[in-house]
Design a protein around this motif. Structure first.
Motif, PDB file in Angstrom:
ATOM      1  N   ILE A 241       0.974  -1.287  -0.125  1.00  0.00           N
ATOM      2  CA  ILE A 241      -0.064  -0.119  -0.278  1.00  0.00           C
ATOM      3  C   ILE A 241       1.023   1.114   0.014  1.00  0.00           C
ATOM      4  CG2 ILE A 241      -1.733   1.301   1.356  1.00  0.00           C
ATOM      5  CD1 ILE A 241      -2.782  -1.360   2.108  1.00  0.00           C
ATOM      6  N   LYS A 242       1.888   1.401   0.997  1.00  0.00           N
ATOM      7  CA  LYS A 242       2.897   2.399   0.735  1.00  0.00           C
ATOM      8  C   LYS A 242       3.740   2.652  -0.430  1.00  0.00           C
ATOM      9  CE  LYS A 242       2.152   3.470   5.135  1.00  0.00           C
ATOM     10  NZ  LYS A 242       1.314   5.230   5.559  1.00  0.00           N
ATOM     11  N   LEU A 243       3.930   1.464  -1.152  1.00  0.00           N
ATOM     12  CA  LEU A 243       4.664   1.381  -2.419  1.00  0.00           C
ATOM     13  C   LEU A 243       3.777   1.964  -3.276  1.00  0.00           C
ATOM     14  CD1 LEU A 243       7.311   0.772  -3.576  1.00  0.00           C
ATOM     15  CD2 LEU A 243       6.526  -1.353  -4.228  1.00  0.00           C
ATOM     16  N   GLN A 244       2.266   1.876  -3.327  1.00  0.00           N
ATOM     17  CA  GLN A 244       1.566   2.570  -4.351  1.00  0.00           C
ATOM     18  C   GLN A 244       1.575   3.925  -3.953  1.00  0.00           C
ATOM     19  OE1 GLN A 244      -0.550   1.043  -6.961  1.00  0.00           O
ATOM     20  NE2 GLN A 244      -0.424   3.230  -7.409  1.00  0.00           N
ATOM     21  N   GLN A 245       1.317   4.246  -2.768  1.00  0.00           N
ATOM     22  CA  GLN A 245       1.347   5.872  -2.349  1.00  0.00           C
ATOM     23  C   GLN A 245       2.706   6.377  -2.829  1.00  0.00           C
ATOM     24  OE1 GLN A 245       0.537   5.704   1.791  1.00  0.00           O
ATOM     25  NE2 GLN A 245      -1.496   5.554   1.603  1.00  0.00           N
ATOM     26  N   LEU A 246       3.751   5.919  -2.835  1.00  0.00           N
ATOM     27  CA  LEU A 246       4.990   6.703  -2.955  1.00  0.00           C
ATOM     28  C   LEU A 246       5.028   6.610  -4.465  1.00  0.00           C
ATOM     29  CD1 LEU A 246       7.982   7.207  -2.377  1.00  0.00           C
ATOM     30  CD2 LEU A 246       8.614   4.817  -2.841  1.00  0.00           C
ATOM     31  N   TYR A 247       4.616   5.570  -5.401  1.00  0.00           N
ATOM     32  CA  TYR A 247       4.579   5.638  -6.975  1.00  0.00           C
ATOM     33  C   TYR A 247       3.668   6.836  -7.202  1.00  0.00           C
ATOM     34  CZ  TYR A 247       3.471   4.679 -11.524  1.00  0.00           C
ATOM     35  OH  TYR A 247       3.535   4.484 -13.059  1.00  0.00           O
ATOM     36  N   ASP A 248       2.552   6.757  -6.662  1.00  0.00           N
ATOM     37  CA  ASP A 248       1.523   8.088  -6.957  1.00  0.00           C
ATOM     38  C   ASP A 248       2.091   9.524  -6.625  1.00  0.00           C
ATOM     39  OD1 ASP A 248      -0.478   6.007  -7.575  1.00  0.00           O
ATOM     40  OD2 ASP A 248      -1.480   6.157  -5.757  1.00  0.00           O
ATOM     41  N   ALA A 249       2.699   9.312  -5.497  1.00  0.00           N
ATOM     42  CA  ALA A 249       3.583  10.655  -5.091  1.00  0.00           C
ATOM     43  C   ALA A 249       4.828  11.173  -6.290  1.00  0.00           C
ATOM     44  CB  ALA A 249       3.942  10.662  -3.802  1.00  0.00           C
ATOM     45  N   PHE A 250       5.073  10.272  -6.505  1.00  0.00           N
ATOM     46  CA  PHE A 250       6.472  10.230  -7.611  1.00  0.00           C
ATOM     47  C   PHE A 250       5.610  10.621  -9.055  1.00  0.00           C
ATOM     48  CE2 PHE A 250      10.368   7.978  -9.585  1.00  0.00           C
ATOM     49  CZ  PHE A 250      10.770   9.329  -9.690  1.00  0.00           C
ATOM     50  N   THR A 251       4.653  10.030  -9.425  1.00  0.00           N
ATOM     51  CA  THR A 251       4.219  10.453 -10.378  1.00  0.00           C
ATOM     52  C   THR A 251       3.401  11.680 -10.524  1.00  0.00           C
ATOM     53  OG1 THR A 251       3.641   8.030 -10.905  1.00  0.00           O
ATOM     54  CG2 THR A 251       2.201   9.483 -12.241  1.00  0.00           C
ATOM     55  N   LYS A 252       3.017  12.116  -9.585  1.00  0.00           N
ATOM     56  CA  LYS A 252       2.306  13.502  -9.324  1.00  0.00           C
ATOM     57  C   LYS A 252       3.350  14.411  -9.608  1.00  0.00           C
ATOM     58  CE  LYS A 252      -0.467  16.522  -6.243  1.00  0.00           C
ATOM     59  NZ  LYS A 252      -1.139  16.467  -4.844  1.00  0.00           N
ATOM     60  N   TRP A 253       4.480  14.397  -8.984  1.00  0.00           N
ATOM     61  CA  TRP A 253       5.601  15.138  -8.919  1.00  0.00           C
ATOM     62  C   TRP A 253       6.060  15.247 -10.467  1.00  0.00           C
ATOM     63  CZ3 TRP A 253      10.728  14.134 -10.468  1.00  0.00           C
ATOM     64  CH2 TRP A 253      11.652  15.029 -10.194  1.00  0.00           C
ATOM     65  N   SER A 254       6.293  14.357 -11.051  1.00  0.00           N
ATOM     66  CA  SER A 254       6.965  14.353 -12.290  1.00  0.00           C
ATOM     67  C   SER A 254       6.044  14.762 -13.404  1.00  0.00           C
ATOM     68  CB  SER A 254       6.958  12.491 -12.730  1.00  0.00           C
ATOM     69  OG  SER A 254       7.774  12.001 -11.809  1.00  0.00           O
ATOM     70  N   GLU A 255       4.717  14.679 -13.336  1.00  0.00           N
ATOM     71  CA  GLU A 255       3.785  15.356 -14.275  1.00  0.00           C
ATOM     72  C   GLU A 255       3.632  16.718 -13.868  1.00  0.00           C
ATOM     73  OE1 GLU A 255      -0.095  13.597 -13.448  1.00  0.00           O
ATOM     74  OE2 GLU A 255       0.666  11.671 -14.717  1.00  0.00           O
ATOM     75  N   ALA A 256       3.944  17.293 -12.785  1.00  0.00           N
ATOM     76  CA  ALA A 256       3.803  18.650 -12.301  1.00  0.00           C
ATOM     77  C   ALA A 256       5.037  19.335 -12.820  1.00  0.00           C
ATOM     78  CB  ALA A 256       4.016  18.822 -10.663  1.00  0.00           C
ATOM     79  N   LEU A 257       5.962  18.524 -12.980  1.00  0.00           N
ATOM     80  CA  LEU A 257       7.348  19.227 -13.572  1.00  0.00           C
ATOM     81  C   LEU A 257       7.331  19.047 -15.035  1.00  0.00           C
ATOM     82  CD1 LEU A 257      10.455  20.111 -13.594  1.00  0.00           C
ATOM     83  CD2 LEU A 257      11.048  17.915 -13.136  1.00  0.00           C
ATOM     84  N   ALA A 258       6.913  17.930 -15.499  1.00  0.00           N
ATOM     85  CA  ALA A 258       7.007  18.058 -17.235  1.00  0.00           C
ATOM     86  C   ALA A 258       5.612  18.953 -17.600  1.00  0.00           C
ATOM     87  CB  ALA A 258       6.205  16.517 -17.601  1.00  0.00           C
ATOM     88  N   ASN A 259       4.768  19.427 -17.093  1.00  0.00           N
ATOM     89  CA  ASN A 259       3.752  20.304 -17.565  1.00  0.00           C
ATOM     90  C   ASN A 259       4.009  21.794 -17.007  1.00  0.00           C
ATOM     91  OD1 ASN A 259       2.235  18.524 -18.893  1.00  0.00           O
ATOM     92  ND2 ASN A 259       1.308  17.498 -16.789  1.00  0.00           N
ATOM     93  N   GLU A 260       5.228  21.920 -16.284  1.00  0.00           N
ATOM     94  CA  GLU A 260       5.608  23.268 -15.657  1.00  0.00           C
ATOM     95  C   GLU A 260       4.466  23.812 -14.812  1.00  0.00           C
ATOM     96  OE1 GLU A 260       6.918  25.634 -18.652  1.00  0.00           O
ATOM     97  OE2 GLU A 260       8.714  24.487 -19.068  1.00  0.00           O
ATOM     98  N   ARG A 261       3.933  23.010 -14.234  1.00  0.00           N
ATOM     99  CA  ARG A 261       2.989  23.500 -13.012  1.00  0.00           C
ATOM    100  C   ARG A 261       3.745  24.060 -11.747  1.00  0.00           C
ATOM    101  NH1 ARG A 261      -0.302  19.095 -14.802  1.00  0.00           N
ATOM    102  NH2 ARG A 261       0.390  17.898 -12.719  1.00  0.00           N
TER     103      ARG A 261
END
Length: 604
Positions: A241-261
């Motif tokens: 469960i924590k690993l899924q949360q870590l992946y979601d947080a990592f993905t959220k950060w990556s998408e924010a950077l890729a889209n310059e938010r």
């Protein structure tokens, strides 16, 4: 401070909003810094490219930089290709600290064309590379060691020539990522398989930084905390469960950077000092820190970096001056020891005179050919015997004359050595006063003044007449303090300024202060018209004289003070050296808290 991929992307996004920009001037204030003076769209600005191994950045510069009169060869090359050009585009390699600045240039043969500058902000390997429109390298600021590395590999027999080439004419290629992945390239299954395949004792921070690029310690801290974990959590302790949360947080950060938010923020200590910043909101600041949103990340990065850069340059110059001064002082003290040994030997001259006079008196008793003789020394109250060595080839009178010649030589040498010792002692005292100035320096300007003075006083060879005059910074003013009574107190920053302050700035009736027989700064009190010297002003001046001296940490320090007209400078003496008379002495115990009333800060 993490100058990571998000920060670089945020900085360039802010600069992109000012494009296009016409390049007016290009100069290199420091070996690792390049400044592009630009204007356009009703604004003028300076673009700073810093390739410093610790404080690298690409920002809009706030503040001034000195334009050296002698540009480097690479700076001249930048001027050749980009003076008058127009900066039309800034791109960032996704999740990398690498930017591409595209310029419109005009060539008399090709007409309107494009050239690029690739800025690689990668720490110790930071680089600036000029590239043609055909993606061919024109030149690079940091020439890589590919050839030497390749030669070494050939010698080792590996034959693997993996290092990219940065030679002129070569095709520009991005630096290798070291086997790390781009954050957005892995699916959930791949991410889970990677984490579970890692040894259980590996912390998450090490795991993420090793396998993905674009991250910093602050980014890892935020990502792991969003997943209700910590950077120190071991990979073997992470549940599914924590690993899924870590992946979601990592993905959220990556998408924010890729889209310059971007949502830039700054970190402050409890005292209100800014210590760090990031391109996103810091939701989990460390203990004792608070996070606040900011409008311009460029301004915050400049503020933090300029302060850290000034501190770094201050410490570097201070260490260099201390090392140089230690060598100069060691040489002077060694020279003094030799001179004192020669002086001790010269003191034996009286024994030569006595030997000559005894040989003259008792010469009739000496046989020719004798190698030594014992005679009663009537100059000795005990009338002891003196053993005198003789040259058997000389008569008694000739031996006496030989001893008289030795006496005269020793006598002259004693006078010359005494003068030399005096000069060496003056040099030692001067160098000790410079050591005090270095120790009491609080900023880079103070150290540069000491550096200039030391070069002027210790340079033995005259400067070349053909050497061009370099642009100098505006001359530093002495430290200035205002007492509650309205009296002005001035304190010299180095020995050259001490002389100028005492003999050019101060009037004959102004008051002069200095610690007694202790290296320190000259202090001048200019009383307000109509004011008499009060106990408070006297105490302030004495406290400043002690504070800016070698006795800063001592107690009961004697401070001499007199009218400036009673202070004289001996001809040919070292900078800062004076003599004075008709003085009074005050015994002072330093009280730094008293000087705070004059606006003195311990770190300024």
């Amino acid at each position: 401070m993490p100058i990571d991929a998000p920060v670089i992307a945020n900085l360039t996004a802010e600069i992109r909003g000012l494009l296009p920009l016409k390049i007016d001037k290009i100069f290199q204030p420091f070996p690792e810094e390049f400044v592009f003076s630009c204007f356009g769209s009703g604004v003028s600005c300076k673009l700073l490219i810093s390739l410093h191994p610790q404080f690298f950045r690409l920002t809009l510069l706030e503040g001034e930089r000195i334009n050296p009169s002698q540009p480097s060869a690479f700076c001249m090359l930048l001027r050749k290709h980009f003076s008058g050009a127009k900066l039309v585009k800034i791109d960032v390699v996704p999740f990398e600290r690498i930017c591409c600045l595209t310029f419109e240039t005009y060539d008399q043969f090709q007409g309107l064309s494009h050239k690029s500058i690739w800025v690689e902000l990668t720490g110790k390997s930071s680089n600036l590379i000029i590239v043609s429109k055909d993606n061919l390298i024109i030149d690079a600021w940091r020439k890589n060691n590919a050839e030497r590395k390749n030669n070494a590999e050939r010698k080792n027999g590996s034959g693997q020539l993996g290092s990219r080439e940065l030679a002129a004419g070569a095709k520009y290629e991005l630096p290798e990522t070291g086997g790390r992945w781009k954050p957005v390239t892995l699916s959930w299954e791949q991410f889970a398989n990677l984490v579970t395949s890692i040894p259980a004792h590996i912390p998450l921070e090490k795991l993420l930084l090793k396998h993905w690029y674009g991250l910093s310690s602050l980014a890892v801290h935020e990502i792991t905390r969003l997943a209700d974990l910590t950077p120190q959590t071991l990979s073997g302790e992470v549940s599914e469960i924590k690993l899924q949360q870590l992946y979601d947080a990592f993905t959220k950060w990556s998408e924010a950077l890729a889209n310059e938010r971007f949502e830039p923020s700054a970190l402050y200590q409890r005292q209100g000092f800014i210590v760090d910043c990031w391109a996103f909101t810091v939701q989990f600041p460390l203990e004792g820190h608070t996070s606040q949103k900011v409008e311009s990340l460029n301004r915050i990065v400049n503020q933090i970096m300029e302060q850290k850069l000034a501190e770094s340059r201050f410490q570097l110059l201070k260490s260099s001056l201390e090392h140089r001064l230690k060598n100069l002082l060691g040489k002077a003290q060694s020279k003094l020891a030799k001179q004192q040994a020669e002086a001790d030997a010269a003191e034996q001259g009286d024994s030569y005179r006595i030997a000559g006079e005894l040989l003259t008196t008792y010469g009739s008793q000496i046989r020719k050919g004798s190698t030594e003789i014992k005679l009663r020394n009537h100059y000795d109250p005990l009338n002891s015997e003196l053993n005198i060595a003789l040259n058997p080839a000389l008569t008694a009178q000739e031996n006496a004359q030989a001893y008289f010649k030795k006496y005269q030589k020793a006598k002259k040498g004693r006078l010359a050595i005494a003068q030399q010792i005096g000069k060496t002692l003056e040099t030692v005292a001067y160098l000790e006063s410079v050591a005090t100035l270095i120790e009491n320096a609080y900023n880079l300007q103070d150290l540069k003044l000491v550096q200039t003075e030391l070069e002027m006083e210790t340079e033995s060879r005259p400067a070349r007449r053909s050497a061009p005059k370099s642009k100098k910074e505006p001359p530093a003013e002495p430290r200035r303090f205002l007492t509650p009574e309205g009296d002005i107190i001035l304190v010299g920053r180095n020995n050259l300024q001490n002389d100028h302050l005492t003999f050019k700035v101060a009037g004959p009736e102004d008051l002069w202060f200095h610690t007694q027989k202790i290296p320190g700064s000259h202090v001048i009190v200019k009383l307000k018209p109509g004011n008499a010297l009060t106990e408070a002003t006297l105490n302030y001046a004495c406290q400043l004289a002690v504070f800016y001296s070698k006795a800063r940490e001592s107690t009961k320090v004697p401070v001499d003070y007199t009218s400036r007209k009673n202070v004289k400078k001996p001809p040919g003496s070292k900078a800062g050296f004076v003599i004075y008379d008709f003085f009074k002495t005050a015994i002072i115990t330093p009280k730094p808290e008293l000087l705070q009333k004059l606006g003195l800060k311990q770190d300024s």
